[in-house]
Design a protein around this motif. Structure first.
Motif, PDB file in Angstrom:
ATOM      1  N   VAL A 109       0.861  -1.176   0.000  1.00 42.37           N
ATOM      2  CA  VAL A 109       0.000   0.000   0.000  1.00 42.37           C
ATOM      3  C   VAL A 109       0.904   1.235   0.000  1.00 42.37           C
ATOM      4  N   VAL A 110       0.740   2.094  -0.989  1.00 44.89           N
ATOM      5  CA  VAL A 110       1.554   3.309  -1.093  1.00 44.89           C
ATOM      6  C   VAL A 110       0.718   4.477  -0.563  1.00 44.89           C
ATOM      7  N   ARG A 111       1.196   5.098   0.453  1.00 51.65           N
ATOM      8  CA  ARG A 111       2.282   4.848   1.371  1.00 51.65           C
ATOM      9  C   ARG A 111       1.809   4.016   2.551  1.00 51.65           C
ATOM     10  N   GLU A 112       0.563   4.236   3.000  1.00 54.88           N
ATOM     11  CA  GLU A 112      -0.037   3.381   4.023  1.00 54.88           C
ATOM     12  C   GLU A 112      -1.544   3.356   3.817  1.00 54.88           C
ATOM     13  N   ILE A 113      -2.242   2.510   4.566  1.00 60.55           N
ATOM     14  CA  ILE A 113      -3.654   2.237   4.285  1.00 60.55           C
ATOM     15  C   ILE A 113      -4.511   3.500   4.267  1.00 60.55           C
ATOM     16  N   GLU A 114      -4.150   4.496   5.063  1.00 59.17           N
ATOM     17  CA  GLU A 114      -4.909   5.756   5.033  1.00 59.17           C
ATOM     18  C   GLU A 114      -4.835   6.447   3.675  1.00 59.17           C
ATOM     19  N   SER A 115      -3.785   6.170   2.894  1.00 58.81           N
ATOM     20  CA  SER A 115      -3.704   6.725   1.538  1.00 58.81           C
ATOM     21  C   SER A 115      -4.887   6.249   0.705  1.00 58.81           C
ATOM     22  N   TRP A 116      -5.161   4.958   0.787  1.00 57.32           N
ATOM     23  CA  TRP A 116      -6.268   4.379   0.029  1.00 57.32           C
ATOM     24  C   TRP A 116      -7.606   4.934   0.514  1.00 57.32           C
ATOM     25  N   ILE A 117      -7.718   5.121   1.825  1.00 54.53           N
ATOM     26  CA  ILE A 117      -8.965   5.649   2.385  1.00 54.53           C
ATOM     27  C   ILE A 117      -9.173   7.096   1.936  1.00 54.53           C
ATOM     28  N   LEU A 118      -8.132   7.913   2.044  1.00 54.92           N
ATOM     29  CA  LEU A 118      -8.213   9.320   1.654  1.00 54.92           C
ATOM     30  C   LEU A 118      -8.475   9.499   0.157  1.00 54.92           C
ATOM     31  N   ALA A 119      -8.185   8.481  -0.624  1.00 52.96           N
ATOM     32  CA  ALA A 119      -8.379   8.584  -2.078  1.00 52.96           C
ATOM     33  C   ALA A 119      -9.852   8.755  -2.452  1.00 52.96           C
ATOM     34  N   ASP A 120     -10.767   8.354  -1.580  1.00 54.29           N
ATOM     35  CA  ASP A 120     -12.189   8.667  -1.773  1.00 54.29           C
ATOM     36  C   ASP A 120     -12.428  10.033  -1.136  1.00 54.29           C
ATOM     37  N   ARG A 121     -12.028  11.060  -1.831  1.00 55.34           N
ATOM     38  CA  ARG A 121     -12.033  12.413  -1.282  1.00 55.34           C
ATOM     39  C   ARG A 121     -13.427  12.875  -0.871  1.00 55.34           C
ATOM     40  N   ARG A 122     -14.418  12.656  -1.723  1.00 52.00           N
ATOM     41  CA  ARG A 122     -15.789  13.062  -1.416  1.00 52.00           C
ATOM     42  C   ARG A 122     -16.307  12.306  -0.198  1.00 52.00           C
ATOM     43  N   GLY A 123     -16.035  11.013  -0.143  1.00 54.37           N
ATOM     44  CA  GLY A 123     -16.489  10.211   0.987  1.00 54.37           C
ATOM     45  C   GLY A 123     -15.902  10.694   2.303  1.00 54.37           C
ATOM     46  N   VAL A 124     -14.595  10.953   2.325  1.00 55.93           N
ATOM     47  CA  VAL A 124     -13.932  11.427   3.548  1.00 55.93           C
ATOM     48  C   VAL A 124     -14.460  12.807   3.938  1.00 55.93           C
ATOM     49  N   ALA A 125     -14.617  13.682   2.953  1.00 52.62           N
ATOM     50  CA  ALA A 125     -15.126  15.032   3.233  1.00 52.62           C
ATOM     51  C   ALA A 125     -16.524  14.969   3.847  1.00 52.62           C
ATOM     52  N   ASP A 126     -17.386  14.146   3.281  1.00 57.96           N
ATOM     53  CA  ASP A 126     -18.746  14.025   3.810  1.00 57.96           C
ATOM     54  C   ASP A 126     -18.743  13.399   5.203  1.00 57.96           C
ATOM     55  N   PHE A 127     -17.898  12.396   5.418  1.00 58.70           N
ATOM     56  CA  PHE A 127     -17.816  11.715   6.704  1.00 58.70           C
ATOM     57  C   PHE A 127     -17.391  12.679   7.812  1.00 58.70           C
ATOM     58  N   LEU A 128     -16.376  13.498   7.516  1.00 61.38           N
ATOM     59  CA  LEU A 128     -15.861  14.432   8.517  1.00 61.38           C
ATOM     60  C   LEU A 128     -16.651  15.745   8.565  1.00 61.38           C
ATOM     61  N   GLY A 129     -17.457  15.985   7.540  1.00 63.94           N
ATOM     62  CA  GLY A 129     -18.197  17.248   7.487  1.00 63.94           C
ATOM     63  C   GLY A 129     -17.310  18.427   7.188  1.00 63.94           C
ATOM     64  N   ILE A 130     -16.338  18.218   6.282  1.00 59.99           N
ATOM     65  CA  ILE A 130     -15.417  19.288   5.899  1.00 59.99           C
ATOM     66  C   ILE A 130     -15.454  19.464   4.383  1.00 59.99           C
ATOM     67  N   SER A 131     -14.840  20.523   3.898  1.00 58.10           N
ATOM     68  CA  SER A 131     -14.803  20.794   2.465  1.00 58.10           C
ATOM     69  C   SER A 131     -13.880  19.796   1.759  1.00 58.10           C
ATOM     70  N   ILE A 132     -14.281  19.361   0.584  1.00 59.74           N
ATOM     71  CA  ILE A 132     -13.474  18.425  -0.200  1.00 59.74           C
ATOM     72  C   ILE A 132     -12.130  19.033  -0.593  1.00 59.74           C
ATOM     73  N   VAL A 133     -12.046  20.356  -0.670  1.00 65.81           N
ATOM     74  CA  VAL A 133     -10.784  20.989  -1.065  1.00 65.81           C
ATOM     75  C   VAL A 133      -9.690  20.760  -0.016  1.00 65.81           C
ATOM     76  N   LYS A 134     -10.065  20.384   1.193  1.00 68.89           N
ATOM     77  CA  LYS A 134      -9.084  20.099   2.239  1.00 68.89           C
ATOM     78  C   LYS A 134      -8.480  18.702   2.111  1.00 68.89           C
ATOM     79  N   ILE A 135      -9.100  17.849   1.304  1.00 69.64           N
ATOM     80  CA  ILE A 135      -8.613  16.480   1.139  1.00 69.64           C
ATOM     81  C   ILE A 135      -7.593  16.463   0.001  1.00 69.64           C
ATOM     82  N   PRO A 136      -6.372  15.998   0.248  1.00 70.43           N
ATOM     83  CA  PRO A 136      -5.346  15.981  -0.809  1.00 70.43           C
ATOM     84  C   PRO A 136      -5.797  15.174  -2.028  1.00 70.43           C
ATOM     85  N   SER A 137      -5.503  15.692  -3.210  1.00 72.80           N
ATOM     86  CA  SER A 137      -5.924  15.014  -4.441  1.00 72.80           C
ATOM     87  C   SER A 137      -4.981  13.875  -4.831  1.00 72.80           C
TER      88      SER A 137
END
Length: 196
Positions: A89-117
């Motif tokens: 997993v490059v670099r670690e499992i959170e990389s794969w999780i963060l790759a669903d930017r819209r999903g993470v943004a909605d889950f945390l209730g933050i703007s998608i622009v804060k999630i690295p592309s």
């Protein structure tokens, strides 16, 4: 196909199970959950003992300290069994999780622009996830995922539990693979197992 898991920890196991379901496989027995050193020591034994089930092994590349993913695969398991998928997993499992930017943004209730592309370029994806959780709309989520001030813990008391809840209920591997080449390669290999 029934596929067993060999993983570093709880969150990795949850991601792996979600990927198997996404690719129409059945999750078998989960092994490991003792960090990457355990996998390094046992991967050949697991490979040699494959029976009717397949095996998906996931290791966070950054944990190994290796310089090159290809060289590490050759060192640990140069000739895997046909039904054994060994993925770094490059670099670690959170990389794969963060790759669903819209999903993470909605889950945390933050703007998608804060999630690295490009999450595979983040130096410490787990820390990035925790830092994003600091801005979560929900106080309960912040308290669960973010370490308390003055404590030595690197994560909040329910970090893994909340991340697993997100993975099970919201994470979309189809979307995530667009922002994570290593995840996309893993999904391709899982789909190829239908022909083994």
């Amino acid at each position: 196909m029934r596929i067993d898991l060999l993983v570093e920890g709880y969150v990795d196991a949850t991601v792996a199970s979600r990927l198997l379901a996404h690719c129409d496989h059945e999750t078998g027995t989960t092994y490991g959950k003792q960090g990457w050193n355990y996998i390094a020591q046992k991967i050949n034994a697991f490979d040699k003992s494959l029976g009717a089930s397949g095996l998906l092994t996931l290791v966070d590349f950054m944990d190994t300290g290796a310089a090159c993913p290809g060289a590490l695969v050759q060192e640990w398991l140069p000739r895997p069994a046909a039904a054994h998928i060994f993925r770094l997993v490059v670099r670690e499992i959170e990389s794969w999780i963060l790759a669903d930017r819209r999903g993470v943004a909605d889950f945390l209730g933050i703007s998608i622009v804060k999630i690295p592309s490009n999450p595979e370029m983040i130096a410490d994806p787990k820390q990035a996830m925790i830092n994003l959780a600091r801005g979560a709309r929900s106080k309960a989520l912040r308290e669960a995922m973010v370490p308390r001030s003055g404590q030595a813990a690197s994560e909040g008391p329910l970090y893994s539990t909340e991340l697993a809840r997100f993975i099970i209920d919201h994470w979309d591997p189809e979307v995530a693979q667009e922002n994570s080449p290593s995840l996309a390669r893993c999904i391709v290999r899982l789909n190829q197992l239908h022909n083994v």
